[in-house]
Design a protein around this motif. Sequence first.
Motif, PDB file in Angstrom:
ATOM      1  N   SER A 131     -10.157   8.949  -7.971  1.00  0.00           N
ATOM      2  CA  SER A 131     -10.530   7.688  -8.510  1.00  0.00           C
ATOM      3  C   SER A 131      -9.963   6.328  -7.667  1.00  0.00           C
ATOM      4  CB  SER A 131     -10.267   8.010  -9.745  1.00  0.00           C
ATOM      5  OG  SER A 131      -8.692   7.894  -9.843  1.00  0.00           O
ATOM      6  N   LEU A 132      -9.036   6.764  -6.759  1.00  0.00           N
ATOM      7  CA  LEU A 132      -8.348   5.572  -6.020  1.00  0.00           C
ATOM      8  C   LEU A 132      -9.223   5.164  -4.833  1.00  0.00           C
ATOM      9  CD1 LEU A 132      -4.847   7.281  -5.854  1.00  0.00           C
ATOM     10  CD2 LEU A 132      -5.776   5.501  -7.521  1.00  0.00           C
ATOM     11  N   PRO A 133      -9.006   3.955  -4.326  1.00  0.00           N
ATOM     12  CA  PRO A 133      -9.730   3.349  -3.171  1.00  0.00           C
ATOM     13  C   PRO A 133      -9.516   4.413  -2.076  1.00  0.00           C
ATOM     14  CG  PRO A 133      -8.382   1.692  -4.093  1.00  0.00           C
ATOM     15  CD  PRO A 133      -8.061   3.081  -4.928  1.00  0.00           C
ATOM     16  N   ALA A 134     -10.453   4.796  -1.118  1.00  0.00           N
ATOM     17  CA  ALA A 134     -10.531   5.393   0.031  1.00  0.00           C
ATOM     18  C   ALA A 134      -9.175   5.501   0.810  1.00  0.00           C
ATOM     19  CB  ALA A 134     -11.791   5.361   1.045  1.00  0.00           C
ATOM     20  N   THR A 190       0.737  -1.054  -0.062  1.00  0.00           N
ATOM     21  CA  THR A 190      -0.066   0.074   0.049  1.00  0.00           C
ATOM     22  C   THR A 190       1.001   1.311  -0.019  1.00  0.00           C
ATOM     23  OG1 THR A 190      -1.809  -1.283   1.079  1.00  0.00           O
ATOM     24  CG2 THR A 190      -1.842   1.360   1.344  1.00  0.00           C
ATOM     25  N   GLN A 238      -6.422   7.121  -0.823  1.00  0.00           N
ATOM     26  CA  GLN A 238      -6.531   8.340  -0.952  1.00  0.00           C
ATOM     27  C   GLN A 238      -6.136   8.936   0.471  1.00  0.00           C
ATOM     28  OE1 GLN A 238     -10.618  10.008  -1.705  1.00  0.00           O
ATOM     29  NE2 GLN A 238     -10.927   8.003  -3.163  1.00  0.00           N
ATOM     30  N   ARG A 290      -4.321   2.590  10.382  1.00  0.00           N
ATOM     31  CA  ARG A 290      -5.509   3.261   9.753  1.00  0.00           C
ATOM     32  C   ARG A 290      -5.861   4.477  10.515  1.00  0.00           C
ATOM     33  NH1 ARG A 290      -8.646   0.267   5.898  1.00  0.00           N
ATOM     34  NH2 ARG A 290      -8.156  -1.693   5.872  1.00  0.00           N
TER      35      ARG A 290
END
Length: 136
Positions: free
Chosen positions: A45-48, A13, A51, A125
């Motif tokens: 446009s990327l996954p949360a 990631t 972003q 997270r």
Amino acid sequence: MTMITADDHWPATLQRVIATLEFKVEDPQAIVPVMEIESRQDIHSLPALIQTAVKATMELDHWIAVERMEIPVDREAVLARKQLARALAIQPPGSAQSPFTTGYEAAYRLRLEQLVWAAIADHPRRRLEELASARA
């Protein structure tokens, strides 16, 4: 510094996040070059999670630029960023990127990735969200 945890996806990631970033010098003629960081693509446009990680990384880069010490930003990161900024500033406009600049960029990307991990490792997270919220 190892980035392997129970959540094995974090190294990939962070590598993906760092790869989306582009470094530019605003005014190459300035006495002290000011380097800006931006995403190469529209991050919406990327996954949360990506972003959030991009915004958090941009905030961390800002902290390195102003040598802020809320997180463990070491002298190597500050120097790597300054070397990259100088290398970008001396490149002639429109020319291909020199091998030296490519090397400085790779070194800074690696340092940035390690620092992001150091900043978020205890709770990825939540820490990403905290860093990203400072950017909003």
